[in-house]
Design an enzyme around this catalytic site. Structure first.
Site, PDB file in Angstrom:
ATOM      1  N   ASP A 125      -4.682 -12.520   4.408  1.00 59.74           N
ATOM      2  CA  ASP A 125      -5.817 -11.937   5.137  1.00 59.74           C
ATOM      3  C   ASP A 125      -7.147 -12.230   4.445  1.00 59.74           C
ATOM      4  OD1 ASP A 125      -4.891 -10.311   3.092  1.00 59.74           O
ATOM      5  OD2 ASP A 125      -4.628  -8.525   4.329  1.00 59.74           O
ATOM      6  N   HIS A 178       0.816  -1.228   0.000  1.00 61.78           N
ATOM      7  CA  HIS A 178       0.000   0.000   0.000  1.00 61.78           C
ATOM      8  C   HIS A 178       0.847   1.274   0.000  1.00 61.78           C
ATOM      9  CE1 HIS A 178      -3.576  -2.357   0.462  1.00 61.78           C
ATOM     10  NE2 HIS A 178      -3.238  -2.815   1.648  1.00 61.78           N
ATOM     11  N   TYR A 192      -3.611 -11.271   9.635  1.00 58.18           N
ATOM     12  CA  TYR A 192      -3.717 -10.716  10.990  1.00 58.18           C
ATOM     13  C   TYR A 192      -4.070 -11.756  12.038  1.00 58.18           C
ATOM     14  CZ  TYR A 192      -2.904  -6.910   8.022  1.00 58.18           C
ATOM     15  OH  TYR A 192      -2.300  -6.129   7.086  1.00 58.18           O
TER      16      TYR A 192
HETATM   17 ZN   LIG Z   1      -4.183  -6.966   3.193  1.00 58.59          ZN
END
Ligand SMILES: [Zn+2]
Ligand SMILES: [Zn+2]
Length: 356
Positions: free
Chosen positions: A261, A134, A305
């Site tokens: 994720d 990102h 996560y």
């Molecule tokens: Zn991600």
């Protein structure tokens, strides 16, 4: 299996830590390498540990602006400044100690993976600490300081690669590499991700109408998926798109971001994959690398996560496919004890989730 495969154990990634309350835990990569070791996968004669080093500024500047690199250094050294302008601050991207070094080590790890593949020392390579997809040229975003996949792609182009394909299977849109190479016909970016603009799912981009700039139309491919998508539909979406677009592009190198994720238990997203989907995805990417990229495959980690119960299993499954290993489903007990002790939670006893 005589192919050589490189493993980057970028242990300095332990300092990539936004703080105890932040969902991106450095333990996820440490436990991944420990599980790979517990299975003995790194002891196979075809697996080599790749040396790596801190990425220097000129390398980071293949993607990032000097002003952003300077801000990252100063903010991470405790200096005050207008850091929110660069995406830093409370929330997703809190400032943390040695932030520049942490990011530059991760980039250095992915560069080592790319260098070994490009030099022909190994066919495939994996940096679990990488995949920070990102980060933008002048801005941190979505837990990502420096965009290691984008820097590695830019480095490969600088070293003479004519076409690089990037496939991103993280649950979030691979917006960094897409934006950075949007108008560059030498780079194909393909991203499969949850897409739900009506509920504001991060980062919000990644619609199928984003197809590349005017000089590179068709070199950006997005596969938006509805919340709730499970293994079968996810793999069908992959099969409908990825082999065809990557095959037609004829890349010199395949770079993949293997965020996990997408798992049904992940707390930050809403897809419903099991670890069995990761084995199937790994097989497909492996086959694709050999069919269309001369076997040259550079893999990174990404999001994930459930850092004890999912991430190490997911990336061990990918690394096993890459290295031609067939680890037994039952996870070695000493690793389970350690993962449970570290996380204080339950950890499945098998690599593959039971069918739902
Ligand atoms: Zn991600
Ligand atoms: Zn192979």
């Amino acid at each position: 299996m005589s192919e050589r495969v490189g493993l980057v154990r970028c242990l300095e990634a332990a300092i990539y830590d936004h703080g105890a309350e932040h969902p991106l835990r450095p333990e996820r990569v440490l436990l991944t390498w420990e599980l790979i070791d517990a299975y003995g996968l790194a002891d196979a004669p075809n697996v080599v540990d790749l040396p790596y080093r801190l990425a220097d500024d000129p390398t980071l500047e293949l993607v990032h602006t000097p002003a952003y690199i300077d801000a990252t250094k100063r903010a991470g050294a405790g200096e005050g400044g207008p850091w929110s302008r660069f995406g830093f601050g409370p929330g997703d991207n809190p400032i943390f100690d040695r932030m520049h070094e942490a990011g530059a080590w991760v980039v250095g790890g992915t560069l080592a993976a790319a260098r070994a593949v490009w030099a022909g020392e190994v066919e495939h390579s994996f940096n679990a600490a990488g995949g920070l997809h990102h980060a933008m040229p002048a801005r941190a975003s979505g837990f990502c300081v420096y965009d290691d996949p984008a820097v590695a792609i830019a480095w490969l182009l600088a070293k003479g690669a004519e076409r690089v394909a990037y496939v991103d299977v993280d649950v979030h849109h691979g917006d960094g590499p897409q934006a950075i190479f949007y108008d560059d016909p030498r780079v194909l970016t393909v991203s499969l991700h949850q897409y739900a603009p009506e509920v504001g799912f991060f980062p919000g981009t990644g619609g199928s109408d984003e197809r590349g700039g005017s000089h590179a139309l068709g070199t950006c491919v997005n596969v938006p998926l509805r919340p709730g998508t499970g293994d079968e539909d996810w793999l069908a979406a992959f099969d409908q798109t990825v082999p065809d677009v990557v095959g037609r592009f004829q890349p010199d190198v395949l770079v993949t971001q293997l965020g996990c994720d997408t798992h049904r238990s992940d707390p930050l997203a809403h897809l419903q994959l099991t670890t069995t989907a990761y084995r199937e995805t790994a097989k497909r990417l492996h086959r694709l690398a050999h069919e269309v990229a001369g076997g040259r495959w550079v893999a990174t980690g990404g999001g994930g996560y459930r850092w004890a119960s999912v991430v190490p299993r997911a990336w061990t499954i990918y690394f096993a496919e890459m290295s031609g290993a067939r680890p037994p489903d039952a996870i070695p007990a000493p690793w389970l004890i350690r993962a449970r002790a570290l996380s204080g939670g339950d950890v499945p006893v098998t690599l593959y989730d039971p069918p739902t």
